[in-house]
Scaffold this active site. Structure first.
Site, PDB file in Angstrom:
ATOM      1  N   GLY A 239      11.112 -43.167 -81.154  1.00 41.20           N
ATOM      2  CA  GLY A 239       9.852 -42.650 -81.137  1.00 41.20           C
ATOM      3  C   GLY A 239       9.157 -42.927 -79.653  1.00 41.20           C
ATOM      4  N   PRO A 274      16.130 -45.288 -80.203  1.00 46.52           N
ATOM      5  CA  PRO A 274      15.683 -43.988 -79.281  1.00 46.52           C
ATOM      6  C   PRO A 274      16.361 -43.037 -79.013  1.00 46.52           C
ATOM      7  CG  PRO A 274      16.829 -46.061 -78.366  1.00 46.52           C
ATOM      8  CD  PRO A 274      16.924 -46.284 -79.635  1.00 46.52           C
ATOM      9  N   ARG A 312      10.578 -26.232 -78.267  1.00 48.26           N
ATOM     10  CA  ARG A 312       9.265 -26.951 -78.525  1.00 48.26           C
ATOM     11  C   ARG A 312       7.986 -26.292 -77.931  1.00 48.26           C
ATOM     12  NH1 ARG A 312       8.588 -31.220 -75.953  1.00 48.26           N
ATOM     13  NH2 ARG A 312       8.230 -32.146 -77.720  1.00 48.26           N
ATOM     14  N   CYS A 342      11.913 -11.113 -79.223  1.00 47.67           N
ATOM     15  CA  CYS A 342      10.816 -10.017 -79.384  1.00 47.67           C
ATOM     16  C   CYS A 342       9.935 -11.017 -80.436  1.00 47.67           C
ATOM     17  CB  CYS A 342      11.426  -9.060 -80.220  1.00 47.67           C
ATOM     18  SG  CYS A 342      12.590  -8.232 -79.015  1.00 47.67           S
ATOM     19  N   GLU A 343       8.867 -11.640 -79.928  1.00 42.51           N
ATOM     20  CA  GLU A 343       7.808 -12.290 -80.569  1.00 42.51           C
ATOM     21  C   GLU A 343       7.038 -12.885 -79.548  1.00 42.51           C
ATOM     22  OE1 GLU A 343       8.275 -15.393 -83.623  1.00 42.51           O
ATOM     23  OE2 GLU A 343      10.394 -14.636 -84.202  1.00 42.51           O
TER      24      GLU A 343
HETATM   25  N1  LLP Z   1      15.165 -42.489 -85.860  1.00 44.37           N
HETATM   26  C1  LLP Z   1      14.519 -41.766 -86.828  1.00 44.37           C
HETATM   27  C2  LLP Z   1      14.793 -41.977 -88.310  1.00 44.37           C
HETATM   28  C3  LLP Z   1      14.020 -40.348 -86.508  1.00 44.37           C
HETATM   29  O1  LLP Z   1      13.721 -39.734 -87.384  1.00 44.37           O
HETATM   30  C4  LLP Z   1      13.980 -39.964 -85.213  1.00 44.37           C
HETATM   31  C5  LLP Z   1      13.518 -38.584 -84.772  1.00 44.37           C
HETATM   32  C6  LLP Z   1      14.458 -40.954 -84.132  1.00 44.37           C
HETATM   33  C7  LLP Z   1      15.072 -42.402 -84.456  1.00 44.37           C
HETATM   34  C8  LLP Z   1      14.584 -40.528 -82.534  1.00 44.37           C
HETATM   35  O2  LLP Z   1      13.145 -40.516 -82.172  1.00 44.37           O
HETATM   36  P1  LLP Z   1      12.645 -40.367 -80.734  1.00 44.37           P
HETATM   37  O3  LLP Z   1      13.168 -41.596 -80.129  1.00 44.37           O
HETATM   38  O4  LLP Z   1      13.476 -39.344 -79.993  1.00 44.37           O
HETATM   39  O5  LLP Z   1      11.512 -39.988 -80.620  1.00 44.37           O
HETATM   40  N2  LLP Z   1      11.936 -32.406 -82.472  1.00 44.37           N
HETATM   41  C9  LLP Z   1      10.863 -33.023 -82.338  1.00 44.37           C
HETATM   42  C10 LLP Z   1      10.920 -34.440 -82.585  1.00 44.37           C
HETATM   43  C11 LLP Z   1      11.642 -34.710 -83.778  1.00 44.37           C
HETATM   44  C12 LLP Z   1      11.624 -36.235 -84.012  1.00 44.37           C
HETATM   45  C13 LLP Z   1      12.608 -36.616 -85.311  1.00 44.37           C
HETATM   46  N3  LLP Z   1      12.975 -37.822 -85.669  1.00 44.37           N
HETATM   47  C14 LLP Z   1      10.441 -32.976 -80.855  1.00 44.37           C
HETATM   48  O6  LLP Z   1      11.206 -31.945 -80.147  1.00 44.37           O
HETATM   49  O7  LLP Z   1       9.397 -33.270 -80.325  1.00 44.37           O
END
Ligand code: LLP
Length: 408
Positions: A239, A274, A312, A342-343
């Site tokens: 996150g 991460p 995104r 087309c949107e």
């Molecule tokens: N661990 C779990 C259980 C997760 O659900 C996620 C992401 C991560 C780790 C990795 O998180 P990160 O370090 O990448 O923030 N598609 C969205 C983000 C969806 C995140 C889903 N879970 C975007 O493009 O912002």
């Protein structure tokens, strides 16, 4: 990852124009050495802290096998959310004992597959899931290592679609049911609770939210210890946010670890998951202006990448910096950068002030390594983009551009 040499934009030691000459547009481009640098930004403070831990790259951000191989060589583990991601991790050479598996809807087939592959740990998200894992493990004469994913009910202040650790989301076990969950697990012989997991959201820019979650998780592990359940692994989720805007200040993995390590005793082991902070700024999207046009007050640059390639901006109103690949002193103008889909929701940038780009010019959409290619589709029957890896002065095609005959 980017530098201008004279008027030309380079990625590592390769001129972006040369990538275009060889692979055309639109193309996702990744920098191997930026990935390594980002991984080390986790590995180094973890090693220096003398805490024991595991870094599990979140495969959902970018499942390209060539990129996972880079991480496997660095001895990374993976965070997975499907049988497919476990399969892909193993294909890339990630050790099974470094694979953790989360997700609210693991099917019986996926659980069986994960058990047969001897993955490290299931992050369990419901009581019924625990029963399913126990039943399948019993059939296979195995004992599954589990952590409960606990929803700590903290607000990480990010886009509502990517908040996961607040009451009322579908994720994890509610905070006040955590002790009950571990007591429930104790009654099942084919699961062994060794960890606790919490992932509170994505693109988090204030590490104090992690601390709030950690304090709540620590309370649970203390209570469990009193009841004779020793939790060895603290999985802090992923996150951590990245700088989508130039000069934006973002916390580092070391900042994150500092907050968390302050909370827990030295004997605990830590897992980090991460995704974005490893691969996000190590990837970009190269695209070409097909046409320019104006309508009413607005200018449009119509480029050859679209919402099916990078969703995104359309889905989360996400901001991605756009830079021309030539540093030319053109007058600036305000424009939308849109794709051919087309949107009206198909855009990469809105009301962006850019140098006056023209038909045939190339531009880079930055920070698209995470959740770019991974979330792409063939909507409007647009074939998947090529993907290229840069390593110093070497370019390697790591995914061939899709062809019409392969469209589904
Ligand atoms: N661990 C779990 C259980 C997760 O659900 C996620 C992401 C991560 C780790 C990795 O998180 P990160 O370090 O990448 O923030 N598609 C969205 C983000 C969806 C995140 C889903 N879970 C975007 O493009 O912002």
């Amino acid at each position: 990852m980017f530098s201008f040499v004279g008027k030309d934009l380079f990625i590592e030691n390769v001129k972006v124009l040369d990538i275009e000459k060889k692979y055309k547009t639109a193309t996702y481009i990744y920098s191997k050495n930026k990935i390594i640098q980002n991984y080390k930004a986790y590995h180094t403070p973890l090693a220096e802290s003398r805490r024991s831990g595991l870094i599990c790259f979140a495969v959902k951000t970018n499942p390209n096998v060539s990129l996972l191989k880079i991480l496997a060589k660095l001895k990374s583990g993976t965070d997975t959310v499907s049988g497919g991601e476990i399969y892909r991790s193993l294909e890339a050479g990630i050790l099974p004992e470094k694979i953790v598996y989360a997700g609210v809807g693991k099917t019986a087939e996926e659980i069986e597959f994960a058990l047969k592959k001897n993955i490290f740990m299931f992050n369990v998200e419901s009581f019924q899931e625990l029963e399913a894992i126990d039943k399948i493990a019993k059939k296979l004469k195995k004992v599954a290592h589990i952590a409960f994913r606990i929803n700590p009910d903290v607000d990480p202040d990010t886009h509502s679609h990517i908040v996961t650790g607040k009451k009322g989301t579908k994720f994890g076990i509610p905070y006040d049911e955590a002790l009950h969950a571990y007591a429930f697990a104790k009654k099942h012989k084919n699961v062994l609770p060794i960890g606790i997991h919490s992932h509170i959201g994505s693109q988090i820019l204030d590490v104090s939210a992690y601390k709030l979650a950690a304090v709540k998780i620590k309370k649970i592990t203390d209570e469990l210890a009193k009841n004779g359940i020793q939790i060895e692994y603290i999985n802090c989720g992923g996150g951590l946010g990245i700088a989508y805007k130039k000069d934006q200040k973002v916390p580092t993995p070391a900042d994150l670890m500092k907050e968390i390590f302050e909370v827990f005793d030295a004997d605990k082991k830590f897992i980090f998951e991460p995704g974005r902070s490893i691969i996000g700024d190590a990837g970009c999207l190269l695209t070409k202006v097909i046409y320019e046009k104006s309508s009413g007050e607005k200018n449009f640059l119509i480029v050859d990448a679209a919402m099916n390639d990078l969703i995104r901006p359309s889905l989360y109103d996400a901001y991605h910096e756009i830079i021309p690949i030539k540093d030319v002193k053109e007058e600036m103008f305000k424009t939308d950068v849109v794709g051919p889909v087309c949107e009206s929701g198909d855009f990469l940038a809105k009301d962006r002030v850019l140098p006056r780009l023209k038909q045939g010019d190339f531009l880079i959409v930055t920070c698209t390594g995470a959740y770019g290619a991974a979330m792409a589709s063939e909507y409007n029957l647009r074939p998947h983009l090529a993907q290229v890896l840069i390593d110093k002065d070497k370019m390697t095609l790591i995914r061939k551009r899709g062809q019409y005959k392969d469209l589904r």
